[in-house]
Design a protein around this motif. Structure first.
Motif, PDB file in Angstrom:
ATOM      1  N   HIS A 205       4.656  86.411  16.229  1.00  0.00           N
ATOM      2  CA  HIS A 205       4.818  85.082  15.663  1.00  0.00           C
ATOM      3  C   HIS A 205       3.470  84.365  15.673  1.00  0.00           C
ATOM      4  O   HIS A 205       2.755  84.367  16.669  1.00  0.00           O
ATOM      5  CB  HIS A 205       5.843  84.261  16.447  1.00  0.00           C
ATOM      6  N   THR A 206       3.151  83.715  14.567  1.00  0.00           N
ATOM      7  CA  THR A 206       1.832  83.096  14.408  1.00  0.00           C
ATOM      8  C   THR A 206       1.568  82.018  15.440  1.00  0.00           C
ATOM      9  O   THR A 206       0.456  81.925  15.976  1.00  0.00           O
ATOM     10  CB  THR A 206       1.690  82.514  12.992  1.00  0.00           C
ATOM     11  N   ALA A 207       2.562  81.190  15.757  1.00  0.00           N
ATOM     12  CA  ALA A 207       2.335  80.102  16.706  1.00  0.00           C
ATOM     13  C   ALA A 207       1.941  80.634  18.077  1.00  0.00           C
ATOM     14  O   ALA A 207       1.026  80.102  18.724  1.00  0.00           O
ATOM     15  CB  ALA A 207       3.587  79.230  16.819  1.00  0.00           C
ATOM     16  N   GLY A 208       2.615  81.664  18.537  1.00  0.00           N
ATOM     17  CA  GLY A 208       2.258  82.248  19.822  1.00  0.00           C
ATOM     18  C   GLY A 208       0.856  82.831  19.812  1.00  0.00           C
ATOM     19  O   GLY A 208       0.097  82.695  20.785  1.00  0.00           O
ATOM     20  N   ARG A 209       0.530  83.502  18.719  1.00  0.00           N
ATOM     21  CA  ARG A 209      -0.822  84.071  18.606  1.00  0.00           C
ATOM     22  C   ARG A 209      -1.866  82.962  18.634  1.00  0.00           C
ATOM     23  O   ARG A 209      -2.890  83.081  19.332  1.00  0.00           O
ATOM     24  CB  ARG A 209      -0.947  84.886  17.319  1.00  0.00           C
ATOM     25  N   LEU A 210      -1.638  81.884  17.886  1.00  0.00           N
ATOM     26  CA  LEU A 210      -2.594  80.788  17.867  1.00  0.00           C
ATOM     27  C   LEU A 210      -2.798  80.198  19.262  1.00  0.00           C
ATOM     28  O   LEU A 210      -3.921  79.847  19.641  1.00  0.00           O
ATOM     29  CB  LEU A 210      -2.126  79.695  16.907  1.00  0.00           C
ATOM     30  N   SER A 211      -1.732  80.106  20.024  1.00  0.00           N
ATOM     31  CA  SER A 211      -1.843  79.555  21.373  1.00  0.00           C
ATOM     32  C   SER A 211      -2.671  80.475  22.275  1.00  0.00           C
ATOM     33  O   SER A 211      -3.533  80.021  23.032  1.00  0.00           O
ATOM     34  CB  SER A 211      -0.456  79.328  21.969  1.00  0.00           C
ATOM     35  N   ARG A 212      -2.416  81.773  22.185  1.00  0.00           N
ATOM     36  CA  ARG A 212      -3.201  82.718  23.005  1.00  0.00           C
ATOM     37  C   ARG A 212      -4.674  82.682  22.607  1.00  0.00           C
ATOM     38  O   ARG A 212      -5.562  82.731  23.459  1.00  0.00           O
ATOM     39  CB  ARG A 212      -2.633  84.124  22.858  1.00  0.00           C
ATOM     40  N   GLU A 213      -4.926  82.599  21.319  1.00  0.00           N
ATOM     41  CA  GLU A 213      -6.313  82.604  20.851  1.00  0.00           C
ATOM     42  C   GLU A 213      -7.046  81.319  21.246  1.00  0.00           C
ATOM     43  O   GLU A 213      -8.244  81.348  21.544  1.00  0.00           O
ATOM     44  CB  GLU A 213      -6.341  82.810  19.339  1.00  0.00           C
TER      45      GLU A 213
END
Length: 368
Positions: free
Chosen positions: A335-343
């Protein structure tokens, strides 16, 4: 062309910058090839075809690029835009790609005969993406650097473990730093040749940027001839220069903010949040870039650190907002939102210095 990162917001590239041939080519490749695969890339890893795409659009030729005089653009503006676009669209590929930059800069700065010969041999192929390099030297800031250099006839013997080498599986060479017994830094170019003493060893899996082919690499009595040495300096001087360079806000963080603004813009009814993120980020970006452009390195260092910390704080909060907006789906890989948070969390430690760590911690908890 598909929508560029940050389009329709205060973070969008000005028309003249977007029209630069290199910027336009990189943006087109990024949104057409990299963006559709970003979630898969973050999990499965950067494929070599992504790097070939960047080579094909000229992204590896960014170092030394000169915009058309009539455009009114500077090389620095083009460089920032390329980094912002790639970091917004596919941070994993951006981070693997950017590993060639330290070697390219060292080759351009070389003045001695050995360095000049190495530049003539390596730089054209590096700029064309025909040879790919990675780098490992940030550990030289540690009190006891884990890679050492011992003088031997005709060169140096390197030994130790580089904790983090990004893009290892995709690189042809390693631009590596080592510390001597007299506390001097040696920076050298080592080819990846089977049996030559460079060995990747298993490390803990990364929960952010896990698709970047990052490995720990052991150097087991690697011999480096003097002709492959691109820099020597007192380690204290090297650390000062490293800290000064990394006091400034990084373009990739503003790329991250372009991505979070885009996510919110595409998440009704939260479009206004996306526009507000972009407005705040654009103000920080303008201030940070002005300091870099208008003042000598080191001047107003605390202001530079404060702006970098503010951009990091905003990036983390904006990405957390994306998770809140997405709901439970955001905790699933893919999911994009989770990826953005990790990044966003990754940017807290990328090119981190002691002074930045203190300023970021203070900024993020200043209301306590």
């Amino acid at each position: 062309m598909q929508r560029a990162p940050g389009a329709g917001t205060d973070l969008a590239a000005p028309a003249a910058l977007a029209a630069d041939p290199l910027v336009a080519a990189v943006t087109e490749a990024a949104v057409r090839v990299l963006r559709p695969e970003a979630e898969r890339t973050a999990e499965a890893g950067v494929p070599v075809t992504h790097l070939e795409t960047l080579a094909g659009c000229g992204a590896y030729g960014l170092i030394g690029y000169e915009p058309a005089p009539r455009s009114g653009l500077t090389p620095r503006q083009v460089t920032r835009e390329v980094h912002e676009v790639l970091a917004a669209v596919d941070p994993s590929t951006w981070f693997v790609w950017t590993q060639h930059v330290p070697l390219a800069k060292a080759l351009l700065a070389a003045r001695d005969p050995a360095g000049t010969a190495l530049r003539e041999e390596w730089l054209p192929a590096l700029a064309a993406g025909e040879r790919r390099a990675t780098a490992g030297f940030a550990f030289l800031r540690h009190p006891r650097p884990p890679v050492t250099a011992e003088r031997v006839p005709g060169g140096w013997r390197l030994a130790g473990r580089v904790p983090w080498v990004t893009g290892w599986a995709l690189a042809d060479s390693l631009f590596v730093g080592a510390a001597t017994a007299s506390d001097e830094v040696v920076l050298a170019l080592v080819d990846r040749v089977p049996g030559d003493g460079l060995t990747a060893v298993a490390g803990a899996p990364l929960w952010a940027m896990g698709g970047t082919h990052t490995a720990s690499v052991e150097l087991r009595d690697v011999h480096v001839p003097d002709a492959r040495v691109l820099g020597r300096a007192a380690r204290a001087d090297w650390i000062r220069a490293y800290d000064l360079e990394n006091a400034d806000a990084q373009p990739a963080v503003f790329g991250q903010l372009r991505a979070t603004a885009d996510f919110l813009l595409a998440s009704p009814p939260y479009e206004d949040l996306g526009l507000r993120v972009a407005r705040r980020a654009a103000r920080l970006r303008a201030e940070a870039y002005a300091l870099r452009d208008e003042l000598p390195p080191g001047e107003r260092a605390q202001d530079r650190l404060a702006l970098r910390a503010a951009a990091l704080d905003l990036a983390v909060r904006a990405a957390a907002t994306c998770v809140a907006v997405a709901g439970g789906r955001a905790v699933q890989y893919g999911h994009t939102a989770g990826r953005l948070s990790r990044e966003a969390q990754f940017h807290l430690i990328q090119a981190q210095t002691t002074a930045l760590k203190a300023e970021t911690a203070r900024r993020m908890l200043e209301d306590l």
